[in-house]
Design a protein around this motif. Structure first.
Motif, PDB file in Angstrom:
ATOM      1  N   SER A 122       0.851  -1.189   0.000  1.00  0.00           N
ATOM      2  CA  SER A 122       0.000   0.000   0.000  1.00  0.00           C
ATOM      3  C   SER A 122       0.886   1.237   0.000  1.00  0.00           C
ATOM      4  N   ILE A 123       0.446   2.267  -0.716  1.00  0.00           N
ATOM      5  CA  ILE A 123       1.149   3.566  -0.672  1.00  0.00           C
ATOM      6  C   ILE A 123       0.125   4.651  -0.363  1.00  0.00           C
ATOM      7  N   ILE A 124       0.441   5.492   0.615  1.00  0.00           N
ATOM      8  CA  ILE A 124      -0.308   6.734   0.820  1.00  0.00           C
ATOM      9  C   ILE A 124       0.394   7.775  -0.036  1.00  0.00           C
ATOM     10  N   LYS A 125      -0.308   8.274  -1.059  1.00  0.00           N
ATOM     11  CA  LYS A 125       0.303   9.110  -2.097  1.00  0.00           C
ATOM     12  C   LYS A 125       0.506  10.554  -1.605  1.00  0.00           C
TER      13      LYS A 125
ATOM     14  N   ILE B 130      -5.986   7.258   7.321  1.00  0.00           N
ATOM     15  CA  ILE B 130      -5.934   6.170   6.326  1.00  0.00           C
ATOM     16  C   ILE B 130      -5.384   4.896   6.966  1.00  0.00           C
ATOM     17  N   GLU B 131      -4.308   5.026   7.740  1.00  0.00           N
ATOM     18  CA  GLU B 131      -3.777   3.827   8.422  1.00  0.00           C
ATOM     19  C   GLU B 131      -4.849   3.226   9.340  1.00  0.00           C
ATOM     20  N   SER B 132      -5.617   4.088   9.968  1.00  0.00           N
ATOM     21  CA  SER B 132      -6.663   3.632  10.877  1.00  0.00           C
ATOM     22  C   SER B 132      -7.717   2.793  10.149  1.00  0.00           C
ATOM     23  N   ARG B 133      -8.016   3.176   8.921  1.00  0.00           N
ATOM     24  CA  ARG B 133      -9.003   2.387   8.150  1.00  0.00           C
ATOM     25  C   ARG B 133      -8.482   0.976   7.882  1.00  0.00           C
ATOM     26  N   PHE B 134      -7.189   0.868   7.578  1.00  0.00           N
ATOM     27  CA  PHE B 134      -6.617  -0.472   7.350  1.00  0.00           C
ATOM     28  C   PHE B 134      -6.754  -1.300   8.631  1.00  0.00           C
ATOM     29  N   GLU B 135      -6.356  -0.707   9.747  1.00  0.00           N
ATOM     30  CA  GLU B 135      -6.361  -1.461  11.004  1.00  0.00           C
ATOM     31  C   GLU B 135      -7.782  -1.823  11.423  1.00  0.00           C
ATOM     32  N   LYS B 136      -8.709  -0.880  11.276  1.00  0.00           N
ATOM     33  CA  LYS B 136     -10.098  -1.165  11.676  1.00  0.00           C
ATOM     34  C   LYS B 136     -10.711  -2.261  10.814  1.00  0.00           C
ATOM     35  N   ALA B 137     -10.208  -2.409   9.579  1.00  0.00           N
ATOM     36  CA  ALA B 137     -10.711  -3.456   8.680  1.00  0.00           C
ATOM     37  C   ALA B 137     -10.034  -4.803   8.946  1.00  0.00           C
TER      38      ALA B 137
ATOM     39  N   ALA C 240     -13.028   7.943  -2.129  1.00  0.00           N
ATOM     40  CA  ALA C 240     -14.213   8.819  -2.071  1.00  0.00           C
ATOM     41  C   ALA C 240     -14.001   9.917  -1.039  1.00  0.00           C
ATOM     42  N   ASP C 241     -13.344   9.590   0.056  1.00  0.00           N
ATOM     43  CA  ASP C 241     -13.227  10.543   1.163  1.00  0.00           C
ATOM     44  C   ASP C 241     -11.996  11.435   1.080  1.00  0.00           C
ATOM     45  N   PHE C 242     -10.922  10.985   0.422  1.00  0.00           N
ATOM     46  CA  PHE C 242      -9.671  11.750   0.455  1.00  0.00           C
ATOM     47  C   PHE C 242      -9.115  12.144  -0.905  1.00  0.00           C
ATOM     48  N   ALA C 243      -9.550  11.500  -2.005  1.00  0.00           N
ATOM     49  CA  ALA C 243      -8.921  11.762  -3.299  1.00  0.00           C
ATOM     50  C   ALA C 243      -9.552  12.969  -3.982  1.00  0.00           C
ATOM     51  N   GLU C 244      -8.716  13.680  -4.751  1.00  0.00           N
ATOM     52  CA  GLU C 244      -9.164  14.877  -5.469  1.00  0.00           C
ATOM     53  C   GLU C 244      -9.488  14.590  -6.929  1.00  0.00           C
ATOM     54  N   SER C 245      -8.755  13.661  -7.529  1.00  0.00           N
ATOM     55  CA  SER C 245      -8.829  13.439  -8.976  1.00  0.00           C
ATOM     56  C   SER C 245      -8.245  12.071  -9.291  1.00  0.00           C
ATOM     57  N   ILE C 246      -8.336  11.678 -10.558  1.00  0.00           N
ATOM     58  CA  ILE C 246      -7.767  10.377 -10.932  1.00  0.00           C
ATOM     59  C   ILE C 246      -6.239  10.368 -10.782  1.00  0.00           C
ATOM     60  N   ASP C 247      -5.618  11.523 -10.859  1.00  0.00           N
ATOM     61  CA  ASP C 247      -4.164  11.597 -10.643  1.00  0.00           C
ATOM     62  C   ASP C 247      -3.841  11.629  -9.147  1.00  0.00           C
ATOM     63  N   ALA C 248      -4.455  12.582  -8.455  1.00  0.00           N
ATOM     64  CA  ALA C 248      -4.213  12.714  -7.015  1.00  0.00           C
ATOM     65  C   ALA C 248      -5.264  11.886  -6.299  1.00  0.00           C
ATOM     66  N   ASN C 249      -5.035  10.556  -6.271  1.00  0.00           N
ATOM     67  CA  ASN C 249      -6.097   9.676  -5.775  1.00  0.00           C
ATOM     68  C   ASN C 249      -5.734   8.936  -4.495  1.00  0.00           C
ATOM     69  N   ALA C 250      -4.898   9.564  -3.685  1.00  0.00           N
ATOM     70  CA  ALA C 250      -4.714   9.251  -2.254  1.00  0.00           C
ATOM     71  C   ALA C 250      -3.934   7.983  -1.927  1.00  0.00           C
ATOM     72  N   VAL C 251      -4.220   6.897  -2.609  1.00  0.00           N
ATOM     73  CA  VAL C 251      -3.599   5.618  -2.239  1.00  0.00           C
ATOM     74  C   VAL C 251      -3.318   4.748  -3.461  1.00  0.00           C
TER      75      VAL C 251
END
Ligand code: RTP
Ligand code: MG
Length: 142
Positions: free
Chosen positions: A8-11, A23-30, A105-116
């Protein structure tokens, strides 16, 4: 279901907006465990090598520009069905198509800047984990 590892990469966009913890919290909670992690400023060579499968695509230069625009956090996630589980948490590549409640959906701005980023297959996961981590940098749960 098999225990798997995925890369996984946080972009840079998500790092810049101080969303690393959420974002790390979502991984752990899942139920995915972080078994390796580091923060890096990717060189162009590192980004080009990582995304080599896309090098003939029209968006390749923009992708490399974006991935080298600031620091990223790379981590190895481990858990049941981790590759697909992470892709489901991430949501669709284009945040406009990403399901409600997903990271994009919650953190990405665009198809380029898409968070992860997340590995998309077992073969990719092995290559991508190996691209960023030596064996002794991975700390599986006892
Ligand atoms: P990733 O590899 O980053 O996890 O994303 P993905 O599997 O959902 O998407 P992929 O097809 O592997 O594309 C890699 C990254 O390239 C950018 N992209 N731009 N402008 C475009 O049409 C386009 N298509 C892809 C995205 O930032 C995508 O995450
Ligand atoms: Mg991909």
């Amino acid at each position: 279901m098999a225990q798997e590892r995925t890369l996984s990469i946080i972009k840079p966009d998500a790092v810049a907006k101080n969303a690393i913890g959420e974002i790390e919290s979502r991984f752990e909670k899942a139920g995915l465990s972080i078994v390796a992690m580091k923060m890096l400023q990717l060189s162009r060579e590192q980004a080009e090598g990582f995304y080599a499968e896309h090098k003939e695509r029209p968006f390749f230069r923009d992708l490399v520009d974006f991935m080298t625009s600031g620091p990223v956090v790379v981590q190895v996630l481990e858990g049941e069905n981790a590759i697909l589980a992470n892709r489901e948490l991430m949501g669709a590549t284009n945040p406009r198509e990403a399901a409600v409640g997903t990271i994009r959906a919650d953190f990405a701005e665009s198809i380029d800047a898409n968070a992860v980023h997340g590995s998309d297959s077992a073969e990719s996961a092995i290559r991508e984990v190996d691209y960023f981590f030596r064996g002794d940098e991975i700390c599986p749960r006892a």
